[in-house]
Write an enzyme that holds these catalytic residues in place. Structure first.
Site, PDB file in Angstrom:
ATOM      1  CE  LYS A 133      -2.559   2.663   3.428  1.00 14.84           C
ATOM      2  NZ  LYS A 133      -1.417   3.413   3.992  1.00 14.84           N
ATOM      3  CG  ASN A 134       2.336   2.809   3.580  1.00 17.20           C
ATOM      4  OD1 ASN A 134       1.165   3.168   3.378  1.00 17.20           O
ATOM      5  ND2 ASN A 134       2.809   2.581   4.792  1.00 17.20           N
ATOM      6  CB  CYS A 163      -4.991   6.649  10.470  1.00 14.23           C
ATOM      7  SG  CYS A 163      -5.643   5.282   9.516  1.00 14.23           S
ATOM      8  NE  ARG A 191      -0.331  10.787  10.297  1.00 16.83           N
ATOM      9  CZ  ARG A 191      -0.710   9.658   9.710  1.00 16.83           C
ATOM     10  NH1 ARG A 191      -1.891   9.158   9.927  1.00 16.83           N
ATOM     11  NH2 ARG A 191       0.120   9.020   8.899  1.00 16.83           N
ATOM     12  CG  ASP A 233       2.156   1.518   9.714  1.00 16.16           C
ATOM     13  OD1 ASP A 233       1.934   2.390  10.573  1.00 16.16           O
ATOM     14  OD2 ASP A 233       2.290   1.792   8.505  1.00 16.16           O
ATOM     15  NE  ARG A 282      -6.869   5.114   4.561  1.00 15.92           N
ATOM     16  CZ  ARG A 282      -5.889   5.391   5.408  1.00 15.92           C
ATOM     17  NH1 ARG A 282      -6.128   5.544   6.674  1.00 15.92           N
ATOM     18  NH2 ARG A 282      -4.648   5.536   4.982  1.00 15.92           N
TER      19      ARG A 282
HETATM   20  C1  UD1 Z   1       4.196   6.710   6.803  1.00 16.66           C
HETATM   21  C2  UD1 Z   1       3.200   5.599   6.590  1.00 16.66           C
HETATM   22  C3  UD1 Z   1       2.527   5.248   7.912  1.00 16.66           C
HETATM   23  C4  UD1 Z   1       3.570   4.914   8.965  1.00 16.66           C
HETATM   24  C5  UD1 Z   1       4.626   6.001   9.062  1.00 16.66           C
HETATM   25  C6  UD1 Z   1       5.793   5.619   9.970  1.00 16.66           C
HETATM   26  C7  UD1 Z   1       2.527   6.061   4.323  1.00 16.66           C
HETATM   27  C8  UD1 Z   1       1.468   6.506   3.411  1.00 16.66           C
HETATM   28  N1  UD1 Z   1       2.225   6.064   5.632  1.00 16.66           N
HETATM   29  O1  UD1 Z   1       3.465   7.838   7.278  1.00 16.66           O
HETATM   30  O2  UD1 Z   1       1.677   4.134   7.674  1.00 16.66           O
HETATM   31  O3  UD1 Z   1       2.949   4.786  10.223  1.00 16.66           O
HETATM   32  O4  UD1 Z   1       5.171   6.282   7.765  1.00 16.66           O
HETATM   33  O5  UD1 Z   1       6.380   4.435   9.533  1.00 16.66           O
HETATM   34  O6  UD1 Z   1       3.609   5.677   3.900  1.00 16.66           O
HETATM   35  N2  UD1 Z   1       6.928  14.231  11.194  1.00 16.66           N
HETATM   36  C9  UD1 Z   1       7.218  15.547  11.459  1.00 16.66           C
HETATM   37  N3  UD1 Z   1       7.287  16.417  10.411  1.00 16.66           N
HETATM   38  C10 UD1 Z   1       7.074  16.036   9.125  1.00 16.66           C
HETATM   39  C11 UD1 Z   1       6.790  14.672   8.860  1.00 16.66           C
HETATM   40  C12 UD1 Z   1       6.708  13.795   9.916  1.00 16.66           C
HETATM   41  O7  UD1 Z   1       7.423  15.941  12.608  1.00 16.66           O
HETATM   42  O8  UD1 Z   1       7.149  16.872   8.213  1.00 16.66           O
HETATM   43  C13 UD1 Z   1       6.863  13.264  12.310  1.00 16.66           C
HETATM   44  C14 UD1 Z   1       5.480  12.649  12.469  1.00 16.66           C
HETATM   45  O9  UD1 Z   1       4.650  13.452  13.271  1.00 16.66           O
HETATM   46  C15 UD1 Z   1       5.817  11.310  13.104  1.00 16.66           C
HETATM   47  C16 UD1 Z   1       7.168  10.958  12.485  1.00 16.66           C
HETATM   48  O10 UD1 Z   1       7.701  12.165  11.973  1.00 16.66           O
HETATM   49  O11 UD1 Z   1       5.976  11.458  14.490  1.00 16.66           O
HETATM   50  C17 UD1 Z   1       7.126   9.935  11.366  1.00 16.66           C
HETATM   51  O12 UD1 Z   1       6.233  10.355  10.379  1.00 16.66           O
HETATM   52  P1  UD1 Z   1       6.374   9.939   8.843  1.00 16.66           P
HETATM   53  O13 UD1 Z   1       7.455   8.937   8.708  1.00 16.66           O
HETATM   54  O14 UD1 Z   1       6.448  11.177   8.018  1.00 16.66           O
HETATM   55  O15 UD1 Z   1       4.988   9.226   8.571  1.00 16.66           O
HETATM   56  P2  UD1 Z   1       4.128   9.283   7.256  1.00 16.66           P
HETATM   57  O16 UD1 Z   1       5.006   9.388   6.059  1.00 16.66           O
HETATM   58  O17 UD1 Z   1       3.016  10.259   7.381  1.00 16.66           O
END
Ligand code: UD1
Length: 420
Positions: free
Chosen positions: A22-23, A117, A122, A308, A399
């Site tokens: 998915k991701n 979610c 986020r 996850d 999803r």
């Molecule tokens: C992706 C995955 C999600 C998984 C997560 C962590 C997808 C579509 N989703 O989410 O299923 O749980 O990786 O493995 O691939 N953060 C910041 N600033 C930013 C971006 C992130 O502070 O600009 C923080 C977030 O709040 C969180 C951490 O970094 O605490 C990790 O987030 P991130 O790896 O970006 O998650 P996603 O890419 O949204």
């Protein structure tokens, strides 16, 4: 409203084939916007998030055609719009990849802030920091209106240090830098398998990206990407969910179409719980022992234990023979589903980012999927519980899991989808 009804206590045995990741899919489909030609993407999972991102691409002007259930042909040569409307975008978190892809290809992006979610705040500040460093102007007022507007005269390669290890920011900055002028070096990047998959897809279409899967990614901008064919990797989290189901039910499941290396942290924890894990070239067999030993887990970016997989393991440990702790270090708030487990008789205390789980028996009742993986955790709990578990809000599960109940049914689970 659709619900899943699970009668617990069945030992799950047999084979299950894992779908495409998915991701990876939700990043590679928007990445196709960067391609000046037609790409054919294989091993696409048949899940809701894919339907949503494909319809957004169509609205932007791309031609999207499914050649079969798992193969999509995308021709982005006619993409001429840069606004991704809220009605679609709110349905999925990964719509933020449209920002990097549109900025790279048509130098403008107007994308409503993502849904998906809810695990607490986020932020996407690291994505925006990367775009700004590459020379994009970001409209801050637009952030207040629920959308991000970004534009550029032309992105220029630069050095970007990510303050937080972020999957989304790593991929998004990589997307934006693919067609930028000059070289971009992104440091402190995430290393998840789907990041490597996105880089491999872009390279197969003519990009010049090195280092994906390490801490530093180097992107030499190219003028354009050409079409081609690419096959997405198997879903690490779907595989992990079925592996946990084998341990949870004292079953014996051969999980096919996996990359065993991607499963290392999950396999290691399952072995600690007492399950037997046998690795083959592209499959893993998990044999549950019938007794689940308590373990301690801390979620971390890859290659650490994946956040996850956290809810599925908490459900498993809720029926273990002792006390376990699970520490969530990626998301600030990812224990919402625990209230549902408590209603099934689990004994879990949350203290900040730590769950203390005292093993007990679970009994079926009505619970809801609070989010995608929380929903998967409810299914695992239902498979173990005495009696009948009814899971509502399963749109979250849809999803990200393809035909979850059908796959479980083939393994011998008593699970059905009902429509009220
Ligand atoms: C992706 C995955 C999600 C998984 C997560 C962590 C997808 C579509 N989703 O989410 O299923 O749980 O990786 O493995 O691939 N953060 C910041 N600033 C930013 C971006 C992130 O502070 O600009 C923080 C977030 O709040 C969180 C951490 O970094 O605490 C990790 O987030 P991130 O790896 O970006 O998650 P996603 O890419 O949204």
């Amino acid at each position: 409203m659709e619900k899943l009804v699970v009668k617990g206590g069945k030992r799950l045995c047999g084979e299950v084939t894992i779908s495409g990741a998915k991701n990876a899919a939700v990043a590679i489909i928007p990445a196709a916007i960067l391609v000046d030609g037609t790409c054919i993407i294989e091993n696409i999972p048949a899940i809701k998030d894919v339907t949503v991102i494909c319809s957004i691409l169509e609205e932007l002007g791309a031609k999207v055609e499914f050649l079969d259930k798992y193969t999509v042909k995308i021709d982005s040569s006619s993409v001429n719009k840069y606004t991704a409307p809220y009605e679609h975008v709110r349905k999925m978190r990964a719509s933020y990849y449209l920002l990097g892809a549109l900025l790279g290809r048509i130098k403008k992006a107007d994308v409503a802030l993502p849904g998906g979610c809810n695990f607490g705040s986020r932020p996407i500040d690291q994505h925006l920091k990367g775009f700004k460093a590459l020379g994009a102007a970001i409209d801050d007022c637009a952030e207040e209106t629920g959308a991000i507007y970004a534009e550029t005269e032309g992105l220029i390669g630069t050095n970007v240090y990510l303050d937080v290890v972020s999957v989304g920011a790593t991929i998004n900055v990589m997307l934006a830098a693919t067609l930028a002028r000059g070289t971009t070096i992104i440091e402190n990047v995430a290393k998840e398998p789907h990041i490597v998959d996105v880089a491999n897809f872009l390279n197969a279409m003519g990009a010049n990206i090195k280092g994906a899967g390490t801490d530093v990614i180097k992107i030499h901008g190219v003028e354009k990407l050409h079409g081609g064919t690419y096959s997405i990797i198997p879903d690490q989290i779907e595989a992990g969910t079925f592996m946990v189901a084998a341990a949870a039910t004292g079953g014996d499941i051969l999980v096919k179409n996996v990359i065993p290396k991607h499963m290392d942290s999950v396999s290691a924890k399952l072995v600690e719980t007492g399950a037997k894990v046998l690795e083959f070239d592209d499959s893993i067999r998990v044999i549950g022992s019938g007794t689940i030993k308590p373990v301690n887990i801390k979620t971390l970016p890859y290659p650490g234990f994946p956040t996850d997989m956290q809810p599925q393991f908490v459900s498993l440990l809720a029926a273990s023979s002792g006390t376990s702790t699970v520490t969530e270090s990626v998301w600030e708030s990812r224990f919402q589903y625990v209230d549902e487990l408590l209603r099934m008789g689990a004994d879990i205390t949350i203290s900040g980012r730590r769950a203390i789980i005292r093993g007990t028996g679970l009994s079926g009742t009505q619970v809801r999927a609070t989010d995608l993986r929380g929903g998967a955790g409810m299914v695992i709990a239902g498979l173990m519980a005495k009696g009948e578990t009814v899971i509502t809000d399963i749109q979250y599960i849809d999803r990200g899991y393809e035909n979850m109940e059908e796959k479980f049914r083939k393994l011998g689970a008593d699970i059905k989808r009902i429509d009220d």
